[in-house]
Write a protein that holds these residues in place. Structure first.
Motif, PDB file in Angstrom:
ATOM      1  N   UNK A 177      78.399 -35.797 -27.912  1.00 53.90           N
ATOM      2  CA  UNK A 177      78.018 -35.666 -28.974  1.00 53.90           C
ATOM      3  C   UNK A 177      77.574 -36.014 -30.502  1.00 53.90           C
ATOM      4  N   UNK A 178      76.774 -37.196 -30.252  1.00 50.56           N
ATOM      5  CA  UNK A 178      75.885 -38.195 -30.871  1.00 50.56           C
ATOM      6  C   UNK A 178      74.462 -37.430 -31.399  1.00 50.56           C
ATOM      7  N   UNK A 179      74.372 -36.947 -29.721  1.00 51.57           N
ATOM      8  CA  UNK A 179      73.297 -36.919 -29.312  1.00 51.57           C
ATOM      9  C   UNK A 179      72.432 -34.732 -30.076  1.00 51.57           C
ATOM     10  N   UNK A 225      82.364 -42.163 -37.959  1.00 48.57           N
ATOM     11  CA  UNK A 225      81.910 -42.988 -38.953  1.00 48.57           C
ATOM     12  C   UNK A 225      83.020 -43.814 -39.313  1.00 48.57           C
ATOM     13  N   UNK A 226      84.629 -44.030 -38.701  1.00 49.64           N
ATOM     14  CA  UNK A 226      85.176 -44.525 -38.192  1.00 49.64           C
ATOM     15  C   UNK A 226      85.372 -45.307 -37.748  1.00 49.64           C
ATOM     16  N   UNK A 235      80.178 -31.007 -39.952  1.00 48.18           N
ATOM     17  CA  UNK A 235      80.428 -31.874 -38.145  1.00 48.18           C
ATOM     18  C   UNK A 235      80.250 -33.468 -38.443  1.00 48.18           C
ATOM     19  N   UNK A 236      81.254 -33.129 -38.181  1.00 49.48           N
ATOM     20  CA  UNK A 236      81.666 -34.704 -37.398  1.00 49.48           C
ATOM     21  C   UNK A 236      82.212 -34.712 -36.299  1.00 49.48           C
ATOM     22  N   UNK A 237      81.822 -35.629 -35.665  1.00 46.12           N
ATOM     23  CA  UNK A 237      81.581 -36.090 -34.389  1.00 46.12           C
ATOM     24  C   UNK A 237      82.601 -37.327 -34.511  1.00 46.12           C
ATOM     25  N   UNK A 238      84.414 -36.872 -33.855  1.00 47.79           N
ATOM     26  CA  UNK A 238      85.365 -38.106 -34.438  1.00 47.79           C
ATOM     27  C   UNK A 238      85.977 -37.891 -33.384  1.00 47.79           C
ATOM     28  N   UNK A 239      86.409 -39.261 -32.977  1.00 43.36           N
ATOM     29  CA  UNK A 239      88.099 -40.085 -32.295  1.00 43.36           C
ATOM     30  C   UNK A 239      89.101 -39.818 -32.219  1.00 43.36           C
ATOM     31  N   UNK A 250      75.729 -39.345 -41.728  1.00 40.32           N
ATOM     32  CA  UNK A 250      76.277 -41.071 -42.164  1.00 40.32           C
ATOM     33  C   UNK A 250      76.390 -41.255 -40.192  1.00 40.32           C
ATOM     34  N   UNK A 251      75.861 -42.357 -40.500  1.00 44.57           N
ATOM     35  CA  UNK A 251      76.288 -42.714 -39.117  1.00 44.57           C
ATOM     36  C   UNK A 251      77.251 -43.858 -38.335  1.00 44.57           C
ATOM     37  N   UNK A 252      77.605 -43.961 -37.786  1.00 46.32           N
ATOM     38  CA  UNK A 252      78.604 -44.922 -37.098  1.00 46.32           C
ATOM     39  C   UNK A 252      78.915 -46.881 -37.889  1.00 46.32           C
TER      40      UNK A 252
END
Length: 247
Positions: A42-44, A165-166, A192-196, A84-86
């Motif tokens: 996801x992050x890549x 981001x959370x 586009x969001x990478x999220x858990x 926006x990063x972690x």
């Protein structure tokens, strides 16, 4: 016409394929959530879209132009994409106002008065009007991440990328950051969001994409992915998430 088009994108690290033939289209004003276990790519993928990583094969188009062409101006591309990063990545020696206005002034050539007016408008909208003169270390984690999101949207990007981001926040602070993202969706921001955060993804996404081992195994509207996933690996992942919440 798609705002973003990702075509058969591959990325390798030291002989390991971390993205394997990714295809994805994002329409203007669409919100896409990337879900999957840590290490799924996801992050890549987000970093490749923002040209922070170089792809090994395939192509990425923004507004119809291939941004992964070697002749493309990476700086020009990044002016049109917010990320926006972690980690908050705020400049600790600068006030909140200066953090937000830096890119509009230095990169986009916006006059100081105009940049500050826009920044104060955003701070007020997202409940941080009284923090303009504060330094990042005087803010809570949730407040810092909200400032990071505001900084990314202060330049009116065509596309906003949000990478977990959370994930670095205390659970009590997650809600305030998700509230900012929800409001951005209401303004029509393409994201586009990478999220858990599965519940949030189900609530906010127009499209949910499940990645595993660098492969986009399944995508569709949230009700399909979360209620009736077609791929067995998607079902297994969501079952693990559900079981972890019960523990």
């Amino acid at each position: 016409m798609s705002l973003l088009k990702i075509e058969d994108v591959w990325k390798h690290y030291h002989g390991l394929s971390v993205l394997r033939g990714i295809d994805l289209e994002v329409a203007p004003h669409e919100v896409v959530c990337l879900i999957g276990a840590s290490g799924s790519g996801k992050s890549t993928l987000l970093r490749c879209v923002n040209l922070l990583e170089t792809i090994d094969d395939g192509a990425i188009h923004l507004d119809g132009a291939e941004i992964t062409d070697v002749r493309a101006d990476a700086d020009d591309v990044r002016r049109r994409i917010g990320m926006v990063f972690q980690a908050y990545n705020l400049f600790p020696h600068m006030t909140v106002l200066d953090n937000i206005t830096l890119a509009p002034r230095k990169v986009h050539g916006v006059r100081t008065e105009e940049a500050e007016a826009r920044a104060r408008e955003l701070l007020d909208r997202f409940g941080l009007a009284d923090k303009a003169g504060e330094y990042p270390d005087r803010l809570s984690g949730g407040q810092q991440q909200r400032v990071a999101v505001i900084r990314a949207v202060a330049t009116d990007p065509r596309l906003l990328l949000l990478d977990e981001v959370t994930s670095a926040l205390d659970p009590t602070l997650v809600t305030e950051v998700l509230g900012v993202i929800r409001e951005l969706k209401e303004t029509g921001m393409t994201m586009i969001l990478a999220t858990h955060e599965m519940g949030f993804a189900r609530d906010i996404a127009d499209t949910v994409c499940f990645l595993e081992g660098g492969v986009l195994l399944e995508s569709g509207p949230p009700e399909q992915i979360f209620s009736a996933p077609e791929h067995p690996r998607t079902r297994a992942f969501l079952q693990r998430v559900l079981e972890a919440r019960r523990m």
